[in-house]
Design an enzyme around this catalytic site. Structure first.
Site, PDB file in Angstrom:
ATOM      1  N   LYS A  79       0.866  -1.187   0.000  1.00 30.20           N
ATOM      2  CA  LYS A  79       0.000   0.000   0.000  1.00 30.20           C
ATOM      3  C   LYS A  79       0.895   1.227   0.000  1.00 30.20           C
ATOM      4  O   LYS A  79       2.045   1.163   0.452  1.00 30.20           O
ATOM      5  CB  LYS A  79      -0.848  -0.009   1.287  1.00 30.20           C
ATOM      6  CG  LYS A  79      -2.067   0.843   1.225  1.00 30.20           C
ATOM      7  CD  LYS A  79      -3.247   0.106   0.629  1.00 30.20           C
ATOM      8  CE  LYS A  79      -4.469   0.992   0.541  1.00 30.20           C
ATOM      9  NZ  LYS A  79      -5.621   0.277  -0.032  1.00 30.20           N
ATOM     10  N   GLY A 179     -24.499   2.816   3.396  1.00 30.99           N
ATOM     11  CA  GLY A 179     -23.638   3.374   2.352  1.00 30.99           C
ATOM     12  C   GLY A 179     -24.023   2.842   0.988  1.00 30.99           C
ATOM     13  O   GLY A 179     -24.044   1.625   0.763  1.00 30.99           O
ATOM     14  N   VAL A 180     -24.390   3.766   0.105  1.00 32.93           N
ATOM     15  CA  VAL A 180     -24.733   3.347  -1.261  1.00 32.93           C
ATOM     16  C   VAL A 180     -23.936   4.192  -2.259  1.00 32.93           C
ATOM     17  O   VAL A 180     -24.482   4.896  -3.085  1.00 32.93           O
ATOM     18  CB  VAL A 180     -26.261   3.415  -1.544  1.00 32.93           C
ATOM     19  CG1 VAL A 180     -26.969   2.247  -0.919  1.00 32.93           C
ATOM     20  CG2 VAL A 180     -26.875   4.727  -1.053  1.00 32.93           C
ATOM     21  N   GLY A 181     -22.605   4.103  -2.126  1.00 31.65           N
ATOM     22  CA  GLY A 181     -21.710   4.808  -3.044  1.00 31.65           C
ATOM     23  C   GLY A 181     -21.426   3.943  -4.256  1.00 31.65           C
ATOM     24  O   GLY A 181     -22.300   3.207  -4.740  1.00 31.65           O
ATOM     25  N   VAL A 183     -19.853   1.144  -4.819  1.00 30.04           N
ATOM     26  CA  VAL A 183     -20.131  -0.299  -4.726  1.00 30.04           C
ATOM     27  C   VAL A 183     -21.541  -0.565  -4.200  1.00 30.04           C
ATOM     28  O   VAL A 183     -22.307  -1.346  -4.780  1.00 30.04           O
ATOM     29  CB  VAL A 183     -19.090  -1.011  -3.811  1.00 30.04           C
ATOM     30  CG1 VAL A 183     -19.359  -2.502  -3.756  1.00 30.04           C
ATOM     31  CG2 VAL A 183     -17.675  -0.753  -4.309  1.00 30.04           C
TER      32      VAL A 183
HETATM   33  P1  NAD Z   1     -17.718   5.419  -2.049  1.00 27.09           P
HETATM   34  O1  NAD Z   1     -16.968   6.563  -1.435  1.00 27.09           O
HETATM   35  O2  NAD Z   1     -18.119   5.487  -3.470  1.00 27.09           O
HETATM   36  O3  NAD Z   1     -19.059   5.154  -1.201  1.00 27.09           O
HETATM   37  C1  NAD Z   1     -19.119   5.214   0.180  1.00 27.09           C
HETATM   38  C2  NAD Z   1     -20.516   5.737   0.509  1.00 27.09           C
HETATM   39  O4  NAD Z   1     -20.659   5.685   1.923  1.00 27.09           O
HETATM   40  C3  NAD Z   1     -20.751   7.183   0.087  1.00 27.09           C
HETATM   41  O5  NAD Z   1     -21.986   7.286  -0.588  1.00 27.09           O
HETATM   42  C4  NAD Z   1     -20.743   7.961   1.415  1.00 27.09           C
HETATM   43  O6  NAD Z   1     -21.629   9.079   1.389  1.00 27.09           O
HETATM   44  C5  NAD Z   1     -21.253   6.900   2.358  1.00 27.09           C
HETATM   45  N1  NAD Z   1     -20.860   7.094   3.747  1.00 27.09           N
HETATM   46  C6  NAD Z   1     -19.702   7.571   4.264  1.00 27.09           C
HETATM   47  N2  NAD Z   1     -19.762   7.582   5.604  1.00 27.09           N
HETATM   48  C7  NAD Z   1     -20.979   7.074   5.934  1.00 27.09           C
HETATM   49  C8  NAD Z   1     -21.644   6.824   7.146  1.00 27.09           C
HETATM   50  N3  NAD Z   1     -21.080   7.131   8.316  1.00 27.09           N
HETATM   51  N4  NAD Z   1     -22.861   6.271   7.099  1.00 27.09           N
HETATM   52  C9  NAD Z   1     -23.468   6.007   5.930  1.00 27.09           C
HETATM   53  N5  NAD Z   1     -22.893   6.240   4.741  1.00 27.09           N
HETATM   54  C10 NAD Z   1     -21.671   6.776   4.751  1.00 27.09           C
HETATM   55  O7  NAD Z   1     -16.843   4.120  -1.734  1.00 27.09           O
HETATM   56  P2  NAD Z   1     -16.953   2.680  -2.386  1.00 27.09           P
HETATM   57  O8  NAD Z   1     -15.940   2.566  -3.446  1.00 27.09           O
HETATM   58  O9  NAD Z   1     -18.378   2.363  -2.665  1.00 27.09           O
HETATM   59  O10 NAD Z   1     -16.429   1.786  -1.159  1.00 27.09           O
HETATM   60  C11 NAD Z   1     -17.247   1.503  -0.044  1.00 27.09           C
HETATM   61  C12 NAD Z   1     -16.475   0.645   0.939  1.00 27.09           C
HETATM   62  O11 NAD Z   1     -16.046  -0.554   0.299  1.00 27.09           O
HETATM   63  C13 NAD Z   1     -15.195   1.281   1.499  1.00 27.09           C
HETATM   64  O12 NAD Z   1     -15.000   0.816   2.804  1.00 27.09           O
HETATM   65  C14 NAD Z   1     -14.124   0.713   0.595  1.00 27.09           C
HETATM   66  O13 NAD Z   1     -12.862   0.718   1.234  1.00 27.09           O
HETATM   67  C15 NAD Z   1     -14.637  -0.686   0.380  1.00 27.09           C
HETATM   68  N6  NAD Z   1     -14.138  -1.348  -0.834  1.00 27.09           N
HETATM   69  C16 NAD Z   1     -14.363  -0.795  -2.060  1.00 27.09           C
HETATM   70  C17 NAD Z   1     -13.892  -1.440  -3.200  1.00 27.09           C
HETATM   71  C18 NAD Z   1     -14.129  -0.881  -4.584  1.00 27.09           C
HETATM   72  O14 NAD Z   1     -13.941  -1.624  -5.570  1.00 27.09           O
HETATM   73  N7  NAD Z   1     -14.555   0.366  -4.727  1.00 27.09           N
HETATM   74  C19 NAD Z   1     -13.202  -2.662  -3.083  1.00 27.09           C
HETATM   75  C20 NAD Z   1     -13.018  -3.220  -1.806  1.00 27.09           C
HETATM   76  C21 NAD Z   1     -13.494  -2.538  -0.687  1.00 27.09           C
END
Ligand code: NAD
Length: 354
Positions: A79, A179-181, A183
Site C-alpha cells: 500500500k 452506504g450506497v456509493g 459499490v
Molecule cells: P464510495 O466513497 O463510493 O461510497 C461510500 C458511501 O458511503 C458514500 O456514498 C458515502 O456518502 C457513504 N458514507 C460515508 N460515511 C458514511 C456513514 N457514516 N454512514 C453512511 N454512509 C456513509 O466508496 P466505495 O468505493 O463504494 O467503497 C465503499 C467501501 O467498500 C469502502 O469501505 C471501501 O474501502 C470498500 N471497498 C471498495 C472497493 C471498490 O472496488 N470500490 C473494493 C473493496 C473494498
C-alpha cells in the site's frame, strides 16, 4: 527526493520519501511478496503526522496480503499513502514524484486507485512508472473495480443467506445497506433485481433518496441503521462499525458487505459469533475489485471473462471459511485469518522447494 528505509519487523520493505520541490511526503509499505508483487492502492489523507501515516500504511498493506492470498490473485500485499490534504496538495509535480518513488522499487510494489486518488491522478503517475494498474479500459487496463467488487459481494450475500436460512434465496429477504456509493449502489440494484426488500442509509442524503425512489427502498436514519431488524446487514461505507457498542444491538442474521475492516478488532469476530450472526469476512467477500485488477497483470493482459469467472469463486472461498469456523469452533474472522496464513505458508514452502 530523499528516500529513507524504515526497518519494520515482519514487513519486507517500508520506505518514506520527501521531495520539497513537489511537496511529496509519502510512504510505501511492502508487507509480503511470497505470492507475487505487492499490489495495493495509493491513498491520500491529511494524516496528523508521519507516524499516523505509517500506522495506516502498515495496517492496510498487511490487509492486502491477506485479501490477495485468499482470492488466489498471485499477488502480495502493499500500500502507499501520500500525506496531505487532497483539496490543496494535488499537482502534476506531486504525482510525477510519486511515480518516481514507486518506480525506484523496480516492481516490488504496484499501485492502484484508493481513497482520494483517481484514475486521472494515476495517469500522471503512469508517466513515470509502469507499475500502475486500474487505468481506463480505453488504455487496455482493467478500469473501475467497483462493479466487480459489487458482483462478488452479491454472490457472497447469496451464499450467506443460503447458509443462514436453510437454503433460502435472497428473494423476499430484508437487506439493510449502510452506504450506497460506488459499490453499495450497484449491490442495491442487483439485490433488488433478485427480489430482496431493501432499507438504506447514506450520509449523502440526496444519493440515498434518489436510490430509494428508484428501488422502492425504505430510508433509515443514521442511529437506526446498525440496529435495524433485518435478515442481512450490508456495511458498505466505513470500517470499525462492528465494535463493543454496536454488536450487542445488532438484530440481523447475516453481516455481509463491501466495507473494509468492518470489525474493530479480530476479537470482535468472536462477539459476533456469540450473537449467532453469520459474518462474511470483509476481505474475502469484497475481493472482486482486486481480482479484476490482478487479471490485468496476467499473461495476455486484461480479460473481463477471466475476471468474472474468478469473481464467481468468492462464494466457494466463503464456504471454505464457514466450514473451518464451524469445525474449529472459531469465528469466521479467525477462520479467514488462519486460512490466509496457511496459503502464505504453502507459498513459502513452494519457494523453498522450487
Ligand atoms: P464510495 O466513497 O463510493 O461510497 C461510500 C458511501 O458511503 C458514500 O456514498 C458515502 O456518502 C457513504 N458514507 C460515508 N460515511 C458514511 C456513514 N457514516 N454512514 C453512511 N454512509 C456513509 O466508496 P466505495 O468505493 O463504494 O467503497 C465503499 C467501501 O467498500 C469502502 O469501505 C471501501 O474501502 C470498500 N471497498 C471498495 C472497493 C471498490 O472496488 N470500490 C473494493 C473493496 C473494498
Amino acid at each position: 527526493m530523499e528516500i529513507r528505509e524504515l526497518p519494520i519487523d515482519d514487513y519486507e520493505k517500508v520506505v518514506v520519501a520527501k521531495d520539497p520541490e513537489s511537496q511529496l511526503h509519502a510512504l510505501i509499505a511492502v508487507h509480503d511478496t511470497t505470492l507475487g508483487p505487492a499490489l495495493g492502492g495509493m491513498r491520500m489523507w491529511p494524516y496528523k503526522s508521519e507516524e499516523a501515516a505509517l500506522t495506516d500504511v502498515l495496517r492496510l498493506s498487511k490487509g492486502m496480503t491477506f485479501k490477495s492470498a485468499i482470492a488466489h490473485t498471485g499477488l502480495g500485499g502493499g500500500k502507499s499513502v501520500i500525506i496531505g490534504d487532497p483539496k490543496t496538495i494535488k499537482s502534476e509535480k506531486l504525482y510525477r514524484a510519486m511515480g518516481r518513488f514507486i518506480d525506484h522499487l523496480g516492481g516490488l510494489y504496484i499501485t492502484a486507485e484508493d481513497v482520494n486518488t483517481s484514475i486521472e491522478d494515476l495517469e500522471i503517475v503512469r508517466q513515470e512508472t509502469r507499475y500502475v494498474t486500474g487505468l481506463s479500459r480505453a488504455s487496455g487496463s482493467s478500469g473501475n473495480p467497483s462493479p466487480y467488487t459489487a458482483r462478488g459481494c452479491v454472490l457472497g450475500i447469496q451464499k450467506c443467506v443460503e447458509r443462514a436460512f436453510d437454503g433460502d434465496s435472497v428473494s423476499g429477504k430484508h437487506i439493510v445497506l449502510q452506504g450506497v456509493g460506488a459499490v453499495g449502489s450497484i449491490m442495491a440494484r442487483e439485490l433488488r433485481e433478485l427480489g430482496a426488500h431493501l432499507s438504506i442509509y447514506d450520509m449523502n442524503v440526496e444519493r440515498a433518496e434518489q436510490l430509494a425512489k428508484e428501488l422502492d427502498a425504505e430510508i433509515l436514519h443514521d442511529d437506526d441503521v446498525l440496529s435495524a431488524d433485518c435478515d442481512v446487514l450490508a456495511p458498505c461505507a466505513l470500517g470499525a462499525i462492528l465494535n463493543d457498542e454496536t454488536i450487542p444491538a445488532l438484530r440481523c442474521k447475516v453481516i455481509a458487505g463491501c466495507a473494509n475492516n468492518q470489525l474493530a478488532t479480530l476479537e470482535h469476530g468472536d462477539l459476533v459469533r456469540q450473537r449467532g450472526i453469520l459474518y462474511a469476512p470483509d476481505y474475502v467477500i469484497n475481493a472482486g475489485g482486486i481480482i479484476n485488477v490482478a487479471v490485468e497483470l496476467m499473461p495476455g493482459g486484461y480479460d473481463e471473462a477471466k475476471s468474472l469467472e474468478r469473481v464467481r469463486r468468492i462464494p466457494d472461498a466463503l464456504e471454505e471459511i464457514f466450514e473451518l469456523s464451524e469445525r474449529e469452533h472459531i469465528s469466521t474472522a479467525e477462520a479467514a485469518h488462519r486460512r490466509a496464513l496457511e496459503i502464505l505458508a504453502e507459498g513459502r514452502r513452494e519457494h523453498v522447494t522450487n
